[in-house]
Design an enzyme around this catalytic site. Structure first.
Site, PDB file in Angstrom:
ATOM      1  N   ASP A 126       0.831  -1.204   0.000  1.00 33.44           N
ATOM      2  CA  ASP A 126       0.000   0.000   0.000  1.00 33.44           C
ATOM      3  C   ASP A 126       0.870   1.261   0.000  1.00 33.44           C
ATOM      4  OD1 ASP A 126      -2.365   1.415   0.018  1.00 33.44           O
ATOM      5  OD2 ASP A 126      -2.608   1.325   2.193  1.00 33.44           O
ATOM      6  N   ASN A 142     -10.637  -2.863  -6.259  1.00 35.97           N
ATOM      7  CA  ASN A 142      -9.871  -1.825  -6.969  1.00 35.97           C
ATOM      8  C   ASN A 142     -10.494  -1.392  -8.292  1.00 35.97           C
ATOM      9  OD1 ASN A 142      -6.581  -2.976  -5.866  1.00 35.97           O
ATOM     10  ND2 ASN A 142      -7.967  -1.488  -4.952  1.00 35.97           N
TER      11      ASN A 142
END
Length: 241
Positions: free
Chosen positions: A19, A67
């Site tokens: 991330d 996503n």
């Protein structure tokens, strides 16, 4: 197992939620995709570090089922990046002894990308130095749902007696059925959540949340996290002996 040891070996299987690529890029006045490219380069360094650090299995979270909610520009750019990465890294991965697997639902991915994934899995199938698993269009709940559907079809076909269904049988229908459960899950960027990653498999994993954004997560920091893991006590629901 379950006793504290200062010389506990490195975790056999490390999973990483990579991330912070977008924030890394934005902090430099660059578009988010610039950070994703930097993050892809960081993957190579961490994979290369695994043998020396005693890590046999590495699973990375590349793209989640959630996503797709990102902008079309970012999603399209990521898909192009995945294709470029697979084409550019195939030879080195083969020669380095890395076995590559992909987990996740491939149905939503385009045919070209799936063909590249299939080819890389085939070309590296005899490698055994490091087992790299890439979670692509992956979600933990989606994985368990797909596994349950496969198991239900076997029950409906009379192949499986429903009374024999247990956790071990369901686990054999997961995408990760050939892999050991992760010993350690790392998330970069300072976020302290698991984001639907390996929900079943990480039931007893150790977690490490680090502030470093993924493109800055170096081999040295990876080694420090593994060293911290070596001093943890893993009890798996038991009490200290």
């Amino acid at each position: 197992m379950g006793s504290k040891s200062k010389d506990r070996p490195s975790p056999e299987h490390v999973a990483i939620i990579m991330d912070g690529n977008g924030r890394w890029a934005q902090a430099r006045g660059k578009p988010r995709l610039f950070g994703h490219h930097a993050g892809a380069r960081r993957v190579r360094e961490i994979v290369e570090a695994c043998p020396d650090l005693g890590v046999k299995y590495l699973t990375i979270f590349a793209f989640s089922t959630e996503n797709w909610k990102r902008t079309q520009v970012e999603v399209s750019g990521l898909m192009k990046l995945f294709k470029r990465y697979l084409m550019s890294e195939t030879r080195e991965l083969v020669e380095a002894g890395v076995r590559v697997r992909f987990i996740g639902d491939r149905m939503k991915l385009d045919d070209t990308l799936v063909a590249l994934m299939d080819e890389l899995e085939l070309l590296t199938c005899d490698n055994d130095l490091v087992h790299l698993t890439v979670a692509l269009n992956y979600g933990g709940r989606d994985e368990v749902t797909r596994a349950a559907k496969r198991l239900c079809r076997e029950v409906a076909a009379g192949v499986v007696d429903p009374e024999t269904v247990d956790a071990e049988m369901l686990a054999r229908h997961l995408d990760t059925y050939v892999l050991p459960d992760p010993d350690l899950v790392i998330r970069t960027s300072g976020e302290a959540r698991i984001s639907n990653f390996l929900l079943w498999q990480s039931a007893y994993s150790e977690y490490e949340f680090v502030d470093t954004l993924w493109p800055d997560f170096t081999r040295e920091e990876f080694a420090r996290v593994l060293h911290s893991y070596s001093h943890r006590e893993r009890r798996f629901g038991a009490v200290p002996g």
